[in-house]
Design an enzyme around this catalytic site. Structure first.
Site, PDB file in Angstrom:
ATOM      1  N   MET A  21       0.904  -0.572  -0.482  1.00 25.54           N
ATOM      2  CA  MET A  21      -0.112   0.538  -0.136  1.00 25.54           C
ATOM      3  C   MET A  21       1.040   1.187  -0.526  1.00 25.54           C
ATOM      4  O   MET A  21       0.042   2.033  -0.034  1.00 25.54           O
ATOM      5  CB  MET A  21      -1.169  -0.136   0.565  1.00 25.54           C
ATOM      6  N   HIS A  48       9.461   1.258   3.709  1.00 23.54           N
ATOM      7  CA  HIS A  48      10.191   1.275   4.276  1.00 23.54           C
ATOM      8  C   HIS A  48      10.849   0.161   4.099  1.00 23.54           C
ATOM      9  O   HIS A  48      10.657  -0.683   3.008  1.00 23.54           O
ATOM     10  CB  HIS A  48       9.883   1.727   5.622  1.00 23.54           C
ATOM     11  N   HIS A  83       9.922  -3.392   3.525  1.00 24.45           N
ATOM     12  CA  HIS A  83       8.972  -3.354   2.091  1.00 24.45           C
ATOM     13  C   HIS A  83       9.941  -4.017   0.929  1.00 24.45           C
ATOM     14  O   HIS A  83      10.178  -4.651   0.599  1.00 24.45           O
ATOM     15  CB  HIS A  83       8.811  -1.833   1.377  1.00 24.45           C
ATOM     16  N   GLU A 108       5.921 -10.591   7.704  1.00 22.72           N
ATOM     17  CA  GLU A 108       5.160 -11.473   8.547  1.00 22.72           C
ATOM     18  C   GLU A 108       4.916 -10.619   9.580  1.00 22.72           C
ATOM     19  O   GLU A 108       4.014 -11.073  10.816  1.00 22.72           O
ATOM     20  CB  GLU A 108       5.636 -12.815   9.249  1.00 22.72           C
ATOM     21  N   LYS A 109       4.447  -9.500   9.538  1.00 19.48           N
ATOM     22  CA  LYS A 109       4.395  -8.323  10.728  1.00 19.48           C
ATOM     23  C   LYS A 109       3.005  -8.633  10.428  1.00 19.48           C
ATOM     24  O   LYS A 109       2.401  -8.909  12.334  1.00 19.48           O
ATOM     25  CB  LYS A 109       4.790  -7.143  10.597  1.00 19.48           C
ATOM     26  N   GLN A 115      -3.124 -11.881   8.655  1.00 12.57           N
ATOM     27  CA  GLN A 115      -3.244 -11.954   6.412  1.00 12.57           C
ATOM     28  C   GLN A 115      -2.985 -12.466   5.607  1.00 12.57           C
ATOM     29  O   GLN A 115      -3.753 -13.450   4.721  1.00 12.57           O
ATOM     30  CB  GLN A 115      -2.837  -9.897   6.500  1.00 12.57           C
ATOM     31  N   ARG A 149       2.463   2.804   9.235  1.00 17.51           N
ATOM     32  CA  ARG A 149       1.964   3.542  10.823  1.00 17.51           C
ATOM     33  C   ARG A 149       3.141   4.835  11.398  1.00 17.51           C
ATOM     34  O   ARG A 149       2.646   5.827  12.578  1.00 17.51           O
ATOM     35  CB  ARG A 149       1.106   2.510  11.529  1.00 17.51           C
TER      36      ARG A 149
HETATM   37  O1  PAF Z   1      -0.366  -6.096   3.683  1.00 21.62           O
HETATM   38  C1  PAF Z   1      -0.769  -4.261   3.096  1.00 21.62           C
HETATM   39  O2  PAF Z   1      -0.042  -4.137   3.021  1.00 21.62           O
HETATM   40  C2  PAF Z   1      -1.953  -4.952   2.235  1.00 21.62           C
HETATM   41  O3  PAF Z   1      -2.794  -5.754   3.040  1.00 21.62           O
HETATM   42  C3  PAF Z   1      -1.928  -5.894   0.740  1.00 21.62           C
HETATM   43  C4  PAF Z   1      -0.944  -7.148   0.857  1.00 21.62           C
HETATM   44  C5  PAF Z   1      -1.022  -4.628  -0.240  1.00 21.62           C
HETATM   45  C6  PAF Z   1      -3.128  -5.204   0.680  1.00 21.62           C
HETATM   46  O4  PAF Z   1      -3.974  -3.760   0.001  1.00 21.62           O
END
Ligand code: PAF
Length: 282
Positions: A30, A34, A37, A148-149, A153, A187
């Site tokens: 999204m 940082h 990613h 894994e944070k 999900q 965040r």
């Molecule tokens: O983990 C995230 O940043 C979001 O939930 C994702 C997997 C990109 C889906 O919008």
């Protein structure tokens, strides 16, 4: 690196890559990128011929309009970072491109999505399933990389992959932390200097809880002691701390009840008004 804005252009490049027998690594994000990613993109780069990174603040997974409005958006810096990591394509669509009409799909995500974040953020995981299923259908990845944070999900996405029959590998990647232990998160920029100073206590308490297990405490005792330890810090307020089976996400009260992946402790904690999540494996 090419910045792609449309689904049609994305289809062109991935179809050409597939025709040439190339593997495709997808990193869904999204934005507000940082070092966490970066570690996903670096790994995708090492393991695939073509790397696609999506940058899209997905409205359907926000159950709070203010959170969506204030979510950090840093497209220019994100694209510069991705170029530096050697990504081939940044897919940066508009909401209208992704959702030309409302996505009314309701996924039968089952028990993995009913607890913790699923219970606290109604509709959140359905929104995640909506966007990730679209990204998988469009980018046709060989492998998809997730941090894994957001531990729960990953379990939810595995369930969605099973439901939709996608033929791809989900690659979970370790949490990247600041030197003081705070898990990297988009965040974190919202933390005031005071809150930023307190936030690393979350990881310290979680790490200490692993020692409690070693000392012989049962899972339900560790859960309670950890929750109390978080709430005893001035400036921290736990929404939940739950020790769960690391595959099913269901709460366990005895270590022996954890299955093949063992147990995980998952925390959501408010720190200076910022909602932070973290987890630890036992
Ligand atoms: O983990 C995230 O940043 C979001 O939930 C994702 C997997 C990109 C889906 O919008």
């Amino acid at each position: 690196m090419e910045i792609i804005r449309t689904v049609n252009r994305l289809a062109q490049v991935v179809d050409a890559a597939r025709r040439d027998g190339k593997t495709i690594g997808l990193v869904p994000t999204m934005g507000a990128l940082h070092a966490g990613h970066k570690s996903l993109v670096d790994r995708a780069r090492r393991e695939n011929d073509v790397v696609v990174v999506s940058v899209f603040v997905n409205p359907t997974q926000f159950n709070n309009a203010d959170d969506l409005r204030t979510y950090p958006r840093t497209e220019e810096a994100d694209c510069a970072m991705l170029e530096g990591c050697g990504a081939d394509y940044a897919f940066v669509p508009t909401p209208d491109e992704v959702y030309p009409e409302p996505d009314n799909r309701v996924f039968d995500l089952g028990p993995v999505a009913e607890v913790m974040e699923g219970a606290m953020r109604p509709g959140h995981f359905n929104g995640v399933a909506q966007i990730v299923s679209k990204l998988f259908a469009w980018a046709k990845p060989t492998r998809a990389y997730f941090g894994e944070k957001d531990f729960q999900q990953i379990a939810v996405i595995r369930r969605m992959v099973e439901l939709e029959g996608f033929d791809l590998e989900i690659v979970p990647c370790p949490i990247v932390r600041e030197t003081d232990g705070l898990a990297l998160s988009s965040r974190n920029v919202r933390l005031s200097p005071e809150a930023r100073a307190i936030a690393p206590q979350i990881h310290r308490i979680l790490a200490d809880s692993v020692d409690l297990k070693k000392q012989g405490y049962e899972a339900d005792q560790v859960e309670k002691l950890t929750l109390d330890a978080i709430n005893n810090i001035d400036g921290l307020e736990a929404e939940y701390y739950s020790i769960v089976d690391a595959r099913t996400m269901q709460p366990i009260s005895r270590w022996a009840d954890a299955g093949d992946l063992g147990a995980a402790g998952c925390a959501t904690v408010y720190c200076g008004g910022v909602r932070l999540i973290d987890n630890i494996r036992y």
